[in-house]
Design an enzyme around this catalytic site. Structure first.
Site, short mmCIF file in Angstrom:
data_model
loop_
_atom_site.label_atom_id
_atom_site.label_comp_id
_atom_site.label_asym_id
_atom_site.label_seq_id
_atom_site.Cartn_x
_atom_site.Cartn_y
_atom_site.Cartn_z
CD GLU A 272 -24.54 -14.31 10.44
OE1 GLU A 272 -25.00 -14.79 11.49
OE2 GLU A 272 -24.72 -14.82 9.32
CE LYS A 289 -29.83 -19.13 9.63
NZ LYS A 289 -29.26 -19.85 8.49
#
Length: 480
Positions: A272, A289
């Protein structure tokens, strides 16, 4: 400050170079695109022997020079970092490479107390500084797309002397590449057998109970989402760098990294991006997410991708964080510039599939790169919404400091750009122990059992790498 760059006229192996040149240095880094994704992780950078070190411990920031000079500051570490960046700038010349030298390090999660009035835990068992940056004037950069490498040197003074330094550096690299070298192989690493002994900060039932408490807060309307995390710990007396060479094979990721910071080592395979700003002052964040494990069966694996892409809970969770990041960037970016060019895209890694979005904005002239880092810190994907109330609830439930975990790690280039990963899938090694956190975003319809299993899926690659490194350290600690 000026900079000089020269292409290396022969092929290099990054692992061989780092092992021979930087492995035994007390301070060194390898920002490693171990999983090359065009447009996302094109470059890898490495270096060591920093000219300056900036570290914050319990609110006191020390600025130490290689020549022995030390300064201390009790102001916000973000303010100190902002001031230091202004003093260490280089001219903005045309260059395709994102990092030519500057500061490499991290901002840990507990630096949130310098951004918002929130309580923090002070019981980080890693004992790592809250913030740590090292200024490096020599960097080796590898372009995974063009398959070429360059060396970059920041310097002041005589350009002839700088040219000699670069020439000597390339000669040393040529010698290194001519020496025999044997890197760890997958067959070697699979001899480890069973997983090692890992201690969790919470039991499965304690985890489920805390998820239920978060859902109660959501039910009362205090928050919409919170990212609950917990820590794992294990004995580790091996070589952290060898551990990293295993992890980059077991779980290659676009934002992998190895940092040697004195008595600490940071071993990361983050998928990420927390925050980046390019030469056009375009700011980008890529919140993740939504997670599914990889399946061995190809058809089952495709089903998991489809489920992740269409699941209402995961999509809602991701969109909430996208809105939070948009709000964070909107605090400092040009009015009307914040947008979402990519929403709810599935990316696949060695052990998991993840749901990713991209948020962008433009930082106006006159604003420092540190301004946008401070405005977005800590990252929304690792806190919750609303952010401040979520952090207060997480302080109540997590019972321990996160430390480096869920902060930002990467570089601050001397020309004013930067790129920071979200510190997840990351191991911190210190004094015979290894520590890592896992977690996940909790929303109203989260299933405690499913959420707990997701954390185990995220921990799998880290546990595997640690087990293999411990099992084979006696025969493979010193490859080459």
């Amino acid at each position: 400050m000026n900079w000089l760059m020269e292409e290396i006229p022969f092929s290099i192996d990054l692992e061989q170079v780092f092992t021979k040149m930087y492995r035994d240095e007390p301070y060194a880094f390898w920002l490693d695109s171990s999983r090359f994704i065009e447009g996302l992780s094109r470059y890898s950078m490495m270096g060591g022997r920093p000219r300056q070190i900036l570290s914050t411990v319990d609110g006191l920031t020390e600025w130490r020079h290689a020549e022995g000079e030390e300064r201390f500051s009790e102001e916000s570490p973000f303010a100190t970092l902002r001031r230091v960046l202004e003093q260490q700038s280089a001219p903005k010349m045309d260059c395709p490479f994102p990092f030519v030298g500057g500061w490499v390090g991290y901002v840990g999660y507990e630096c949130n107390r310098y951004v918002e009035r929130v309580p923090i835990h002070r019981n980080d068992p890693t004992q790592a500084p809250e913030m740590f940056w090292m200024f490096v004037d020599q960097v080796l950069i590898y372009d995974h797309l063009e398959k070429k490498a360059v060396v970059s040197l920041l310097y002041e003074g005589d350009p002839v002397v700088a040219k000699r330094r670069v020439t000597a550096w390339i000669a040393k690299l040529r010698k290194i590449m001519q020496e025999p070298f044997h890197s760890p192989t997958v067959p070697e690493m699979t001899k480890g057998g069973q997983m090692g002994a890992f201690h969790s900060a919470v039991t499965p039932e304690e985890y489920r109970e805390r998820i239920r408490k978060i859902k109660e807060y959501i039910g009362r309307g205090e928050i919409y989402q919170a990212c609950y995390t917990y820590q794992w710990e294990t004995d580790f007396s091996g070589d952290p760098y060898y551990l990293y060479t295993i992890l980059r094979r077991v779980n290659p990721a676009p934002f992998s990294a190895y940092l040697r910071l004195g008595e600490w080592a940071v071993v990361s395979s983050s998928p990420e991006r927390f925050l980046r700003m390019d030469e056009h002052r375009v700011v980008e964040s890529r919140p993740i997410k939504g997670t599914r494990p990889r399946a061995k069966d190809m058809e089952e694996d495709r089903k998991l991708v489809r489920d992740l892409a269409t699941h209402p809970k995961d999509r809602a969770e991701n969109v909430m964080i996208v809105d939070l990041v948009r709000n964070d960037l909107g605090r400092v970016c040009e009015t009307g510039s914040v947008c979402v060019p990519k929403l709810l895209q599935v990316e696949s890694y060695a052990t998991v599939h993840q749901l990713v979005s991209t948020v962008e904005g433009i930082l106006p002239d006159g604003r420092s790169p540190v301004d946008v880092i401070e405005a977005a810190f800590p990252g929304g994907s690792m806190t919750g919404a609303p952010k401040i109330r979520a952090m207060e609830i997480l302080f109540e439930l997590e019972m321990g400091a996160r430390g480096i975990y869920s902060g930002g790690l990467g570089y601050l280039d001397a020309r004013g750009t930067f790129d920071l990963s979200m510190v997840i899938r990351t191991i911190v090694c210190h004094q015979g122990k290894a520590f890592f956190h896992v977690g996940g975003g909790i929303v109203a319809d989260s299933d405690p059992d499913g959420e707990y299993q997701e954390t185990l899926d995220k921990a799998l690659a880290l546990k595997k790498a640690l087990s293999l490194a411990n099992a084979t350290k006696t025969v493979a600690t010193h490859p080459g």
